[in-house]
Scaffold this active site. Sequence first.
Site: not given
Lengths: 301, 301
Positions: A82, A164-165, A169, A171-172
């Site tokens: 997926h 957010g940045p 990272g 965690a995507g």
Amino acid sequence: VNSLIECVPNFSEGRRADVIADITLAIMRVDGVRVLNRHSDADHNRTVITFAGPPEPVLEAAYQSVAAAAALIDMNQQQGQHPRIGAADVVPLVPLRDTTLAACAVLARTLGQRIGETLGLPVYLYEAAALRPERRALPDVRRGQYEGLKATIATDPARAPDFGPARLGPAGAVAVGARPPLVAFNVYLTTSDVTIAQNIARAVRESSGGLPHVRALGLLVQGQAQVSMNLTNIAVTPIHVVVNAIRREAARYGADVARSELVGLLPQQALLDAARSYLQLDTLSASEILETYLGLFPPTG
Amino acid sequence: VNSLIECVPNFSEGRRADVIADITLAIMRVDGVRVLNRHSDADHNRTVITFAGPPEPVLEAAYQSVAAAAALIDMNQQQGQHPRIGAADVVPLVPLRDTTLAACAVLARTLGQRIGETLGLPVYLYEAAALRPERRALPDVRRGQYEGLKATIATDPARAPDFGPARLGPAGAVAVGARPPLVAFNVYLTTSDVTIAQNIARAVRESSGGLPHVRALGLLVQGQAQVSMNLTNIAVTPIHVVVNAIRREAARYGADVARSELVGLLPQQALLDAARSYLQLDTLSASEILETYLGLFPPTG
């Protein structure tokens, strides 16, 4: 004051039972929410959890589940059928009772901001919560998947997150949105040839000239060709219309529908629509279903 | 203490709106019961009312409705497509929650005795409430209809009522019983030839070698051939199996199903069964229906 909303987060882990349990527990630990359904698929490598409650505890539980997934899933190792951009891949809020899609969009932006600022994950707002029109459609947000986004997020202004940045990272990223109820529905074909599923997906999905409000992918799952779908407006395109179209298309390749499966919950309206069509009960409505009335007689003791 | 039962009386009046309204009001005036559905058919000349509540008010409302129908309907004038023996033709009690069929049978006998003794109507106890095995099946109780029963009730010991006098006045007799939930379901054919409906009824009903737990009659309604059915155990013979069988039989005569209709309410299980069959959602259950959970979140304000 009696608002009830649903959250149906999709996590990029469908195999490790301990990780799935930890994410689920992060939701269940929040007072006031109830987990209604959980669907894990090892081939998709994905788990979809359906939970509901008043807005405040639902936002808290959604946040906690994203935090848990981000800590436990490394997207550099993650593989599955997926498409995905992050550990907590998609977090939609859905109005259930005494609230509106617009109210859920406001809540989604609040949630997205908290995820972006506190967890330091890039967040993309989609569908009714989108701040940019080109981010309304989830497939556009997810284009290139984790790997493609990682390569471009820092340099391509079109991929800059809403919160957010602008860096990816392990965690995507997280797509946070608000949407009407949808039906996630997979049809397994009587063939192991994934190209047949891909051809059928192309024939039935709206983006390539098929049925309105149908998103579809052809995948290989448990050695069977699968048409994996989101039906985003079953009032316009009911499930039985989609199933009939798939049966017709499949017949062109000498295949048929082997079985179907839900991912998450089905609105009762979908059952009514199927009965209206197949049983020819043309005017059937919830007012003719016995269970509709049982709530009129609450147990007293 | 939280017992909930349903009563689904059938009255031999489907045309005179004032009479139907008076009978309905006799039920609605009883505190604690709720009328859930009412279905009148002019060709059948019959009205089916579905109401529910705790046992005591349901018995009272059932009694009041029988009294109203007996005062307002003269069976010597009544004509219609549907077999009948009385003004209040059939009065079944059905367990809904926190009770049993056996408990409903006891209640039905109490109700039958009151109708027999106070209203002076002959009462036959049927199905789970039957006192004689040959009265379990409703068609046997109703054999010969009002006219046939009138000719034999005083002289044939086999027709002696369980309660009330062995003579038939203008209000006729009442069949009082207890039964599990059933689905009353009519299928209209694309033909006005009633013999086709009769042939199909014969092919699908249990008593002539068809499908188990199906009772069926062929009638002419609104100029269309109709297969009128009671499905008495949809766990064994679901609706979609019956509809498919009728479609197959009808095709033999160059006809098809034009539309279907419910008389009264449908259990949600019937919807689930139809979806399982037609959408091939093989394991679908109420636990996957969103509305199942809305009761977990009662409105508070």
